[in-house]
Design a protein around this motif. Sequence first.
Motif, PDB file in Angstrom:
ATOM      1  N   VAL A 155      -4.249   7.635   2.116  1.00 41.08           N
ATOM      2  CA  VAL A 155      -3.218   7.355   3.119  1.00 41.08           C
ATOM      3  C   VAL A 155      -2.519   6.025   2.870  1.00 41.08           C
ATOM      4  O   VAL A 155      -1.430   5.785   3.392  1.00 41.08           O
ATOM      5  CB  VAL A 155      -3.805   7.375   4.551  1.00 41.08           C
ATOM      6  N   LEU A 156      -3.131   5.146   2.075  1.00 43.40           N
ATOM      7  CA  LEU A 156      -2.548   3.831   1.839  1.00 43.40           C
ATOM      8  C   LEU A 156      -1.610   3.810   0.638  1.00 43.40           C
ATOM      9  O   LEU A 156      -1.139   2.745   0.238  1.00 43.40           O
ATOM     10  CB  LEU A 156      -3.660   2.795   1.640  1.00 43.40           C
ATOM     11  N   SER A 157      -1.316   4.966   0.076  1.00 46.18           N
ATOM     12  CA  SER A 157      -0.431   5.013  -1.082  1.00 46.18           C
ATOM     13  C   SER A 157       0.990   4.641  -0.679  1.00 46.18           C
ATOM     14  O   SER A 157       1.376   4.714   0.491  1.00 46.18           O
ATOM     15  CB  SER A 157      -0.439   6.407  -1.707  1.00 46.18           C
ATOM     16  N   GLU A 158       1.775   4.264  -1.669  1.00 47.46           N
ATOM     17  CA  GLU A 158       3.167   3.886  -1.441  1.00 47.46           C
ATOM     18  C   GLU A 158       3.955   5.025  -0.808  1.00 47.46           C
ATOM     19  O   GLU A 158       4.917   4.800  -0.065  1.00 47.46           O
ATOM     20  CB  GLU A 158       3.810   3.482  -2.778  1.00 47.46           C
ATOM     21  N   ASN A 159       3.540   6.250  -1.070  1.00 51.93           N
ATOM     22  CA  ASN A 159       4.257   7.414  -0.541  1.00 51.93           C
ATOM     23  C   ASN A 159       3.945   7.692   0.923  1.00 51.93           C
ATOM     24  O   ASN A 159       4.677   8.437   1.583  1.00 51.93           O
ATOM     25  CB  ASN A 159       3.921   8.663  -1.360  1.00 51.93           C
ATOM     26  N   ASN A 160       2.845   7.130   1.433  1.00 48.52           N
ATOM     27  CA  ASN A 160       2.400   7.449   2.791  1.00 48.52           C
ATOM     28  C   ASN A 160       2.532   6.297   3.780  1.00 48.52           C
ATOM     29  O   ASN A 160       2.922   6.493   4.929  1.00 48.52           O
ATOM     30  CB  ASN A 160       0.926   7.892   2.774  1.00 48.52           C
ATOM     31  N   PHE A 161       2.187   5.088   3.336  1.00 48.16           N
ATOM     32  CA  PHE A 161       1.982   3.987   4.276  1.00 48.16           C
ATOM     33  C   PHE A 161       3.300   3.388   4.757  1.00 48.16           C
ATOM     34  O   PHE A 161       4.195   3.088   3.965  1.00 48.16           O
ATOM     35  CB  PHE A 161       1.129   2.890   3.639  1.00 48.16           C
ATOM     36  N   LEU A 162       3.402   3.218   6.067  1.00 45.76           N
ATOM     37  CA  LEU A 162       4.549   2.569   6.703  1.00 45.76           C
ATOM     38  C   LEU A 162       4.004   1.492   7.632  1.00 45.76           C
ATOM     39  O   LEU A 162       3.243   1.785   8.552  1.00 45.76           O
ATOM     40  CB  LEU A 162       5.374   3.589   7.490  1.00 45.76           C
ATOM     41  N   SER A 163       4.369   0.250   7.389  1.00 45.18           N
ATOM     42  CA  SER A 163       3.822  -0.858   8.171  1.00 45.18           C
ATOM     43  C   SER A 163       4.484  -0.952   9.537  1.00 45.18           C
ATOM     44  O   SER A 163       5.609  -0.474   9.745  1.00 45.18           O
ATOM     45  CB  SER A 163       4.009  -2.181   7.423  1.00 45.18           C
ATOM     46  N   THR A 164       3.805  -1.603  10.463  1.00 44.90           N
ATOM     47  CA  THR A 164       4.399  -1.820  11.787  1.00 44.90           C
ATOM     48  C   THR A 164       5.614  -2.740  11.694  1.00 44.90           C
ATOM     49  O   THR A 164       6.564  -2.601  12.470  1.00 44.90           O
ATOM     50  CB  THR A 164       3.366  -2.418  12.758  1.00 44.90           C
ATOM     51  N   HIS A 165       5.592  -3.678  10.755  1.00 44.24           N
ATOM     52  CA  HIS A 165       6.746  -4.571  10.581  1.00 44.24           C
ATOM     53  C   HIS A 165       7.982  -3.772  10.183  1.00 44.24           C
ATOM     54  O   HIS A 165       9.069  -3.944  10.766  1.00 44.24           O
ATOM     55  CB  HIS A 165       6.434  -5.627   9.520  1.00 44.24           C
ATOM     56  N   ALA A 166       7.811  -2.878   9.202  1.00 41.74           N
ATOM     57  CA  ALA A 166       8.938  -2.045   8.779  1.00 41.74           C
ATOM     58  C   ALA A 166       9.370  -1.114   9.902  1.00 41.74           C
ATOM     59  O   ALA A 166      10.570  -0.887  10.116  1.00 41.74           O
ATOM     60  CB  ALA A 166       8.553  -1.244   7.536  1.00 41.74           C
ATOM     61  N   ALA A 167       8.398  -0.582  10.640  1.00 41.28           N
ATOM     62  CA  ALA A 167       8.722   0.317  11.748  1.00 41.28           C
ATOM     63  C   ALA A 167       9.533  -0.405  12.820  1.00 41.28           C
ATOM     64  O   ALA A 167      10.525   0.131  13.339  1.00 41.28           O
ATOM     65  CB  ALA A 167       7.432   0.877  12.348  1.00 41.28           C
TER      66      ALA A 167
END
Length: 305
Positions: free
Chosen positions: A175-187
């Motif tokens: 789940v931590l791959s570049e294709n999956n993970f979206l940070s709260t900062h980016a969100a």
Amino acid sequence: MPEEEQAWFPKEEVLSYEEMLRVLRVGAGLGIKKVRVTGGEPLTRPGVADFCAQISRIPGIQQVGISTNGTLLSKLEQGETIAARLVKAGVYSANISLDSLDRSSYQRTTGRDLLPKVLEGIDAAISAGFRAIHLNCVLMKNQTDREFVPLINYAYEKGLLLRFIELMPVSTQEVLSENNFLSTHAAKQMVEQHYGELIPLPDFKTNGPATYYAIPGTEQKIGFIGAMTNLHFCESCNKLRLTSDGKLRPCLGSYLEFDLKERLRAGCTDEELADFIHGVVARKPKEHDFRHNYQPNRRMIAIGG
């Protein structure tokens, strides 16, 4: 996202309601005030509403909550919805998972075409009158970034609190791959691109570690839970998790778990049980291991969210 498949434990390996209630009574004597019934999906276990009613009657327990995928909240049981039965049982709050409002995305993420049942369940929860209902959305790249506006608007229309949660490697490292993970900062940045700068709400708190903001021009609150990127995430954590097979875990993101069931069934006294719980609390780590190449040894549904 990986499919969460969990083999059923043999019945004799699972704690009975009576055993769990004994642990909670002893825990309440040690100062535990809040209990959340989670899973897996807790509403699949027969008698859960009656179990919650018994928890709410334990002296010292001030608040009982439940975490659910929402699919069974609208189911009729003894002539009323399960949601209504839970409220009558004294359940204060419901955390309901809602990762997508798009039916195909929901099915792809969960492996089940049950979004209509979830939405029915949310309506049933609102009608039942829980004191608090929180919608939890796990942040996923190339999915959530397309759904911020629909999800926030839906929460606003329903008058519900919405929280965005970073992926954690509880079940798998993938789940931590570049294709999956979206940070709260980016969100947060993506939300602000549509709604404008969010208004911090530093004094608004719930039982979890979320940081809350208001949508400008509305009373809608949204929260962000950054288990991976917030380096202060663990500082206020005071949670213990009791698994269905009787392991007491002081931290979600740690390998540590202690066999409470063995002691219960060996005939320990309440005093010995209290000493055991104290010992587990003393082993609670300062922070989780998710940032340190954590390799899961249990899936999330076998721990409790």
